[in-house]
Design a protein around this motif. Sequence first.
Motif, PDB file in Angstrom:
ATOM      1  N   THR A   4       0.867  -1.171   0.000  1.00  0.00           N
ATOM      2  CA  THR A   4       0.000   0.000   0.000  1.00  0.00           C
ATOM      3  C   THR A   4       0.900   1.215   0.000  1.00  0.00           C
ATOM      4  O   THR A   4       1.695   1.422   0.919  1.00  0.00           O
ATOM      5  CB  THR A   4      -0.920   0.025   1.235  1.00  0.00           C
ATOM      6  N   LEU A   5       0.786   2.006  -1.056  1.00  0.00           N
ATOM      7  CA  LEU A   5       1.665   3.151  -1.268  1.00  0.00           C
ATOM      8  C   LEU A   5       0.837   4.434  -1.278  1.00  0.00           C
ATOM      9  O   LEU A   5      -0.210   4.504  -1.926  1.00  0.00           O
ATOM     10  CB  LEU A   5       2.412   3.009  -2.595  1.00  0.00           C
ATOM     11  N   VAL A   6       1.318   5.444  -0.568  1.00  0.00           N
ATOM     12  CA  VAL A   6       0.624   6.715  -0.500  1.00  0.00           C
ATOM     13  C   VAL A   6       1.452   7.772  -1.222  1.00  0.00           C
ATOM     14  O   VAL A   6       2.686   7.792  -1.121  1.00  0.00           O
ATOM     15  CB  VAL A   6       0.343   7.111   0.966  1.00  0.00           C
ATOM     16  N   LYS A  31      -1.406  -1.259  -4.188  1.00  0.00           N
ATOM     17  CA  LYS A  31      -2.523  -0.337  -4.005  1.00  0.00           C
ATOM     18  C   LYS A  31      -1.965   1.064  -3.861  1.00  0.00           C
ATOM     19  O   LYS A  31      -1.033   1.294  -3.077  1.00  0.00           O
ATOM     20  CB  LYS A  31      -3.332  -0.705  -2.756  1.00  0.00           C
ATOM     21  N   LEU A  32      -2.526   2.001  -4.607  1.00  0.00           N
ATOM     22  CA  LEU A  32      -2.041   3.377  -4.606  1.00  0.00           C
ATOM     23  C   LEU A  32      -3.098   4.295  -4.006  1.00  0.00           C
ATOM     24  O   LEU A  32      -4.251   4.305  -4.446  1.00  0.00           O
ATOM     25  CB  LEU A  32      -1.708   3.830  -6.027  1.00  0.00           C
ATOM     26  N   VAL A  62      -6.973   4.687  -4.877  1.00  0.00           N
ATOM     27  CA  VAL A  62      -7.873   5.516  -4.083  1.00  0.00           C
ATOM     28  C   VAL A  62      -7.483   6.961  -4.349  1.00  0.00           C
ATOM     29  O   VAL A  62      -6.315   7.340  -4.195  1.00  0.00           O
ATOM     30  CB  VAL A  62      -7.756   5.205  -2.574  1.00  0.00           C
ATOM     31  N   PHE A  63      -8.459   7.765  -4.730  1.00  0.00           N
ATOM     32  CA  PHE A  63      -8.193   9.166  -5.043  1.00  0.00           C
ATOM     33  C   PHE A  63      -8.919  10.067  -4.042  1.00  0.00           C
ATOM     34  O   PHE A  63     -10.144  10.137  -4.023  1.00  0.00           O
ATOM     35  CB  PHE A  63      -8.639   9.497  -6.467  1.00  0.00           C
ATOM     36  N   THR A 117     -15.790  12.023  -8.561  1.00  0.00           N
ATOM     37  CA  THR A 117     -15.687  10.735  -7.864  1.00  0.00           C
ATOM     38  C   THR A 117     -14.681  10.762  -6.717  1.00  0.00           C
ATOM     39  O   THR A 117     -14.560   9.771  -5.989  1.00  0.00           O
ATOM     40  CB  THR A 117     -15.270   9.615  -8.835  1.00  0.00           C
ATOM     41  N   LEU A 118     -13.938  11.842  -6.551  1.00  0.00           N
ATOM     42  CA  LEU A 118     -12.905  11.888  -5.515  1.00  0.00           C
ATOM     43  C   LEU A 118     -13.528  11.717  -4.132  1.00  0.00           C
ATOM     44  O   LEU A 118     -14.630  12.189  -3.857  1.00  0.00           O
ATOM     45  CB  LEU A 118     -12.141  13.213  -5.589  1.00  0.00           C
ATOM     46  N   GLN A 119     -12.796  11.057  -3.255  1.00  0.00           N
ATOM     47  CA  GLN A 119     -13.281  10.773  -1.906  1.00  0.00           C
ATOM     48  C   GLN A 119     -12.768  11.826  -0.919  1.00  0.00           C
ATOM     49  O   GLN A 119     -11.648  12.320  -1.054  1.00  0.00           O
ATOM     50  CB  GLN A 119     -12.804   9.393  -1.445  1.00  0.00           C
ATOM     51  N   ASN A 120     -13.575  12.127   0.072  1.00  0.00           N
ATOM     52  CA  ASN A 120     -13.141  13.074   1.108  1.00  0.00           C
ATOM     53  C   ASN A 120     -12.061  12.479   1.999  1.00  0.00           C
ATOM     54  O   ASN A 120     -11.229  13.204   2.552  1.00  0.00           O
ATOM     55  CB  ASN A 120     -14.321  13.510   1.966  1.00  0.00           C
TER      56      ASN A 120
END
Length: 245
Positions: A4-6, A31-32, A62-63, A117-120
């Motif tokens: 899992t990479l941020v 996972k990005l 995940v954006f 579609t971006l998530q908070n």
Amino acid sequence: MHRTLVIGDIHGGLRGLHQILERAQVTTEDKLIFLGDYVDGWSESPQVLDFLIELNNRQDCVFIRGNHDELLLDWLAGDTKNIDETMWYHHGGEATVLAYEKVTAETKRHHVNFLKTLQNYHLDGQNRLFIHAGFTNLNGIAYEYFPKLFYWDRTLWETALALDPMLSKNSPSYPRRLKLYHEIYIGHTPVTRIDQTIPVKKACIWNVDTGAAFKGPLTIMDVDSKEFWQSEPLNDLYFNEKGRN
């Protein structure tokens, strides 16, 4: 191996994004999690969004929504009543507006759909919170009265910076917000403000905005091992541009 990479704030710096993905040897098994602010600063904001849309088709992404992404969405949608254009232009918006002069109407529609579609925020199964800026409610993200603070707040990071590292979590003076989540990953406020260019941990907060909008590098970090990789400073990659400097 699944990682899992941020990824910190990109601000139109597609060249930096290409570099960190290559240097971290990212594969489709990874996972990005992108912390937002994909646009405003360097000249390739539309190309960054094109790349992210395509990347999402081939791996788990995940954006998160950043404040600059919200400003761009409003501008593209023609809803400018909440935009101070002078301020926005000064903080990277001018480069974005100029870049979109060469973008087709169809591509703009694709970008609007993506930005919607971006998530908070993203909260994973290990109680790790990924959010662009922060939150203010003492009971956490689910109780936040003002959702825009998810991508505008700076008080969470300022609280962590000011906290005495010797203060026990059991102390009644310990900030409640910093006890709710195992870890919090943020961008929004570049660590270059405290003379750093690598990810900085304060209390439970990891700040991964290493100043790519200005003269710093873009960063990608493995949230489990804490190993990180960086691009060249973005002002070197876009040597004929000012970015947000």
